[in-house]
Design an enzyme around this catalytic site. Structure first.
Site, PDB file in Angstrom:
ATOM      1  CE  LYS A 189      63.755  41.840   1.178  1.00  0.00           C
ATOM      2  NZ  LYS A 189      64.197  42.202  -0.166  1.00  0.00           N
ATOM      3  CG  ASP A 216      67.516  47.030  -2.141  1.00  0.00           C
ATOM      4  OD1 ASP A 216      68.541  46.405  -1.826  1.00  0.00           O
ATOM      5  OD2 ASP A 216      66.372  46.546  -2.033  1.00  0.00           O
ATOM      6  N   GLY A 222      59.631  46.154  -7.011  1.00  0.00           N
ATOM      7  CA  GLY A 222      59.353  47.326  -6.187  1.00  0.00           C
ATOM      8  C   GLY A 222      58.749  46.958  -4.832  1.00  0.00           C
TER       9      GLY A 222
HETATM   10  C1  R5P Z   1      67.226  41.398  -2.185  1.00  0.00           C
HETATM   11  O1  R5P Z   1      68.033  40.678  -1.612  1.00  0.00           O
HETATM   12  C2  R5P Z   1      67.668  42.589  -2.949  1.00  0.00           C
HETATM   13  O2  R5P Z   1      68.633  43.313  -2.233  1.00  0.00           O
HETATM   14  C3  R5P Z   1      66.504  43.507  -3.286  1.00  0.00           C
HETATM   15  O3  R5P Z   1      65.974  44.054  -2.102  1.00  0.00           O
HETATM   16  C4  R5P Z   1      65.412  42.798  -4.013  1.00  0.00           C
HETATM   17  O4  R5P Z   1      65.915  42.031  -5.058  1.00  0.00           O
HETATM   18  C5  R5P Z   1      64.402  43.798  -4.557  1.00  0.00           C
HETATM   19  O5  R5P Z   1      63.380  43.095  -5.214  1.00  0.00           O
HETATM   20  P1  R5P Z   1      61.916  43.671  -5.296  1.00  0.00           P
HETATM   21  O6  R5P Z   1      61.989  45.053  -5.893  1.00  0.00           O
HETATM   22  O7  R5P Z   1      61.195  42.707  -6.197  1.00  0.00           O
HETATM   23  O8  R5P Z   1      61.338  43.674  -3.927  1.00  0.00           O
END
Ligand code: R5P
Length: 293
Positions: A189, A216, A222
């Protein structure tokens, strides 16, 4: 001298479970709002010389829950307690642990300074966002990694492949998969710091089960899970589940994930919500007993 525990309003369930596991009594906490919205906090019963554990998650509304924690610490100091230990199930503002763009605030440092200024002399943080975010504390700061509790919850859900939705979370996915004796994989990602938009591609995900469990540290908008779920669906997975330790679920996160094909969403009680399916109380209790016997 006794060790007592004060349960903050954002951690009512986890706070009580923790007190039970530690075998210590909870003290009364009065928390209400003034008519203009300011918060009022009063601790009852803690005596001079007691050691007090405060449990308060900094979930939404983050600023208010932080203020309540600071008020709990200030109140404890006013009562002359011997030491103030903060257990923060979810530490807000820790993602800003660097100035990614010039002119940004260093919020992880800001929180650390304020907690210490209010007398917190030791802190436990569940699944902290990064080592950098802990480095701003000058008092002892203990990360609590609840992998054992997560694995215990997932153990009954059957065969799956555990997938990290971000390469940075690969060690967690690997650890979880090892505990469950299943395979693991990851999604690559990247996030545009200015716009927040996420792009992703499959890193490596074995197809040894029709079920993929994305895991995660936190789910906020999300967006990360949506991208990963779409990729896993295209790769042929029949069922996709998504979980995290800290379930923030901002905006339309649930709807977006469901539309992307996620059929089961789970989170721990570091943020208490309808998605809370398991508790991290055991991991926190073990950590507190070890570091603060
Ligand atoms: C990022 O470094 C974290 O591990 C999460 O993947 C992130 O904070 C998730 O955020 P969202 O749900 O807004 O994509």
């Amino acid at each position: 001298m006794a060790v007592k525990l004060a349960v903050g309003p954002s951690s009512t369930s986890l706070g009580v479970s923790l007190a039970q596991k530690l075998g210590i009594e909870t003290i009364g906490v009065t928390c209400r709002h003034f008519p203009d919205g300011e918060t009022y906090v009063r601790l009852e019963e803690a005596a001079k010389g007691d050691e007090l554990i405060l449990v308060q998650s900094l979930c939404s509304p983050q600023a208010e829950n932080l203020m309540i924690l600071l008020q709990m610490a200030s109140a404890a100091r006013g009562l002359g307690v011997r030491s103030i230990v903060a257990v923060v199930p979810y530490m807000a503002y820790s993602r800003q642990d660097r100035r990614f763009l010039p002119g940004e605030a260093l919020t992880a440092e800001l929180i650390a300074r304020n907690l210490e200024a209010c007398g917190v002399s030791r802190i436990f943080i569940v699944e902290p966002h990064s080592e950098e975010s802990l480095s701003f504390f000058s008092v002892p700061c203990h990360p609590v990694l609840p992998a054992k509790d997560t694995a215990e919850f997932l153990r009954n859900r059957g065969d799956c492949v555990v997938v990290a939705p971000d390469e940075k979370r690969l060690p967690d996915a690997k650890d979880l998969a090892t505990r469950l004796s299943v395979d693991f994989g990851w999604i690559e990602k990247s996030r545009d710091r200015a716009t927040g938009s996420v792009t992703a591609k499959i890193g490596s995900v074995p197809r040894t089960s029709p079920v993929a469990v994305l895991f995660d540290d936190m789910i906020s908008s999300g967006g990360t899970i949506v991208k990963a779920a779409e990729l896993l669906r295209s790769a042929g997975f029949e069922r996709i589940e998504a979980g995290c330790v800290h379930g923030l679920f901002a905006h339309e996160a649930e709807q977006k994930m469901t539309e992307a094909g996620v059929s089961f969403i789970f989170a721990s009680d570091t943020i208490e919500s309808k998605f809370t399916r398991y508790s991290v109380a055991q991991s926190v209790a073990e950590s507190v007993k070890k570091e603060f016997p």
